[in-house]
Write an enzyme that holds these catalytic residues in place. Structure first.
Site, mmCIF file in Angstrom:
data_model
loop_
_atom_site.group_PDB
_atom_site.id
_atom_site.type_symbol
_atom_site.label_atom_id
_atom_site.label_comp_id
_atom_site.label_asym_id
_atom_site.label_seq_id
_atom_site.Cartn_x
_atom_site.Cartn_y
_atom_site.Cartn_z
ATOM 1 C CB VAL A 1 -0.953 -0.061 1.221
ATOM 2 C CG1 VAL A 1 -1.877 1.261 1.381
ATOM 3 C CG2 VAL A 1 -1.863 -1.150 1.136
ATOM 4 C CE LYS B 1 8.139 -4.625 10.933
ATOM 5 N NZ LYS B 1 6.864 -5.070 11.364
ATOM 6 C CD GLU C 1 -14.310 5.387 0.244
ATOM 7 O OE1 GLU C 1 -15.006 6.227 0.890
ATOM 8 O OE2 GLU C 1 -15.048 4.329 0.560
ATOM 9 N N GLY D 1 0.028 -10.089 -4.301
ATOM 10 C CA GLY D 1 -0.131 -8.892 -3.399
ATOM 11 C C GLY D 1 -1.512 -8.774 -3.056
ATOM 12 C CG ASP E 1 -9.633 -8.340 5.350
ATOM 13 O OD1 ASP E 1 -9.002 -7.340 5.765
ATOM 14 O OD2 ASP E 1 -10.148 -8.038 4.272
ATOM 15 C CE LYS F 1 -11.225 -5.485 3.555
ATOM 16 N NZ LYS F 1 -10.894 -6.416 2.518
ATOM 17 N N GLY G 1 -4.825 -4.699 -3.903
ATOM 18 C CA GLY G 1 -3.643 -4.494 -4.717
ATOM 19 C C GLY G 1 -3.298 -3.187 -4.312
#
Lengths: 422, 422
Positions: A22, A46, A128, A186, A200, A204, A302
């Protein structure tokens, strides 16, 4: 009332946390939209030794260099760890910086705190990209579906599991290979169990519930099943019926004041809008009293699609946009319930594991060598908080008409008991 | 920056012009959303004798009673006549009232004047319902697709013609009966020639072009063909190829600085998102560099869907939302052109009417008794401003790959000349 002209929009100076799929997407997208009045000043990573595709100058491992930088007015948070992300979010707001994130676990797990921090510091947190990546759903639920009376939201909200199921159904690839491909492209979370166990999708779902209907519910309260326990028999069963199995997150009013929300694999017929949502695409069907049925489809995973959503949040910050959480604040939201009747399909290798006594009504039952199943109506409270159905011998899939009352007025299906080759 | 709470939102007192399909929808929708802080104070109608479904008290035939009413702060315009609507709009703004309209012809024909009036009086004119009724496209193009680099928009934007074509293709009903059904269901414009000649689609196309790409182009400059001249042979041809014909409005960048826009019936393959947009539904495929491909589908005609869009505009007015026309103002918009290569299918009853010499390249040609056709590449400038292709003996339909360069890198199709039964 005064027309806002582009000149009035403020310049955004960005501190970026994280430089994975991202973070890199955000970097590239901003580089390619030079007309957009924003620049990334510093990037906090990191691992300083990891090879970076861009000049090293903006990189640091010291979070304070971003948080304390007075010129930076926006923090874009694109790291994985929700607790570390919350810490960054809190400190950023304290230091007068707006925050943009696509971290669904962060937002779903800490939404009340995030709302209260926004209020305390008078600064927006936008996310968003945390739900269906590129599909503009949060802001549309906030603004466009503000007053129309929403009835339900159904969606494919996890790109990784949808990619895997598409490979299985459309190309006959097996589960493990499909998961590997999803990772390589990815689309999978860094911990893929978040995808395949439905976690996940549940995160959402909780965001859709808040912005669509005003409820803040911890994802732990939802009935959640992923795709991991779908069997070869289930896939064969779907194919025989000319159906696909998709992982579907569903929110639905059960009566005037109550609402339920759950994540289940579901059989889908070809006529269903979600049937044609394949690969890493996400899709949402939003039903309301007046606008009727809307279908939105777009890439849900993605680098670029998520970055596109973050870009649109950055754009919104330039005119001081913030979520108002109107439905939640109005105190007229719905009571969350798991008391509703679901039509599900439970299958097992052998008939003795089938939980016939849990069903209110058995509509169809099949017993055969190596594959037995029941289709029938069950109260969702039999699933919520229980783990009998997580038994390794069982798999549970929602039927096309998931809610029993959807076909109340269709004539009651004849119970047929087929005994094959016993 | 301060959190706007619902309490700060102002009450809307509405003057409604028109009480047809849309006006009645607005009335009913507002009646049914009592929590929405808005009320219709007066309704201006043309014919006082026409039977009304509600109490007569709020009705008047005197426009001034609405325009001069100091308490009314919003005018909702829902009449047919664009010139009368413009007059109402101008006077309303002069009197300090915001305006909401779903009149696409009004907006498409007078957009520059409407923008300048908004600026002059510092008041918004919103028209989400003017394009694809319930689908929130205008505001999303303004806000969400603000900075992502849009490449193209393709859409089914006229519910009436889509209803007719769906009846023809899915149910085998003939054109005239399907048109009658569309009228009876309230999907057709009061003058249905606006639908079937493609004029209504062209008006919506012009709004998509303005909000998506920043161009204000008079719809008269577009290549526009409706569905009226589609023949039984064309329908048969589509069926043979397992395709449907839909009326598609398309906007597409032809190079870095240029853009084209047109309305044509088009053959669509099953894999196309628009293929499954049936009946009165509208659908849009928005392609951009980062978010990639988005598909939006929803009801594009009818009383409630249009009223739902108007309601969302009313809701936006409560926080002083207005279109900024950023892309248009930025002066970086694209040059509109009709200089691009299209792949089209021209058919005729007899071969001598086929305009072979107009084509740059003929990819396929068929001559047969009562049905001859050419599929090939033509420069769009051969269609724009010309009327040879409006000849009663010809029908023109776009191919699945409408833009020649879409399949540049596919191997060039072999020219096949089939002579059947001559």
């Amino acid at each position: 009332m005064e027309i806002i002209t582009p000149a009035k929009r403020k310049e955004l100076v960005i501190g970026l946390f994280g430089f994975g799929v991202v973070g890199q997407g955000v970097f590239e997208v901003l580089t390619k939209t030079s007309s957009f009045n924003a620049r990334i000043k510093k990037i906090c990573i990191k691992d300083p030794l990891k090879k970076r595709r861009f000049s090293e100058t903006e990189f640091t491992t010291d979070a304070n260099l971003l948080i304390e930088d007075k010129e930076i007015n926006v923090i874009v948070e694109a790291i994985d760890d929700p607790e570390a992300a919350l810490h960054i979010l809190r400190r950023s707001l304290e230091k007068g910086k707006s925050v943009v994130t696509a971290n669904k676990m962060l937002v779903a797990s800490h939404l009340e705190e995030i709302i209260s921090l926004q209020k305390e510091f008078g600064l927006p947190v936008l996310y968003e990209g945390a739900c269906c990546a590129s599909i503009p759903v949060i802001r549309n639920l906030e603004e466009y579906y503000d007053n129309d009376l929403l009835r339900s939201i159904r969606g494919i909200v996890n790109g990784s599991t949808n990619y895997i199921l598409s490979k299985i159904f459309n190309e006959g690839i097996d589960y493990n290979h499909a998961l590997l491909e999803a990772k390589q492209n990815g689309f999978a979370e860094s911990d893929p169990s978040l995808d395949v166990l439905g976690t996940d999708a549940a995160n959402k779902l909780s965001l859709l519930l808040t912005h669509g209907f005003g409820n803040i519910v911890d994802p732990g309260n939802f009935i959640v099943e992923g795709i991991k326990r779908i069997t070869a028999n289930d896939i064969k069963h779907a194919r025989t019926q000319r159906q696909k199995i998709k992982l579907v997150a569903t929110i639905r009013k059960t009566d005037e004041n109550k609402i339920t929300a759950l994540v289940l694999p579901q059989f889908l017929n070809e006529g269903d809008d979600l049937y044609s949502v394949d690969d890493e695409f996400n899709g949402l069907v939003i039903e309301s009293s007046f606008a009727d049925k809307h279908f939105l489809k777009g890439k849900g995973a993605g680098s670029y699609p998520t970055a596109a959503a973050i870009l649109s949040d950055l754009s919104a910050l330039r005119y001081d946009y913030k979520y108002e959480y109107k439905k939640w604040r109005s105190n007229e939201y719905y009571e969350f319930t798991n008391d509703c009747q679901l039509r599900i399909h439970v299958s097992s290798l052998s008939v003795e594991h089938l939980p016939s006594d849990r069903f209110i009504e058995i509509e169809e039952q099949h017993c055969g060598p190596g594959h037995s199943w029941i289709t029938g109506i069950i109260n969702a409270s039999q699933l919520a908080g229980h783990d009998w159905w997580k038994h390794e011998e069982l798999s549970v899939i929602g039927c096309c008409d998931l809610f029993a009352d959807d076909i109340k007025d269709k004539r009651i299906r004849r119970l047929s008991l087929r005994l094959a080759g016993v």
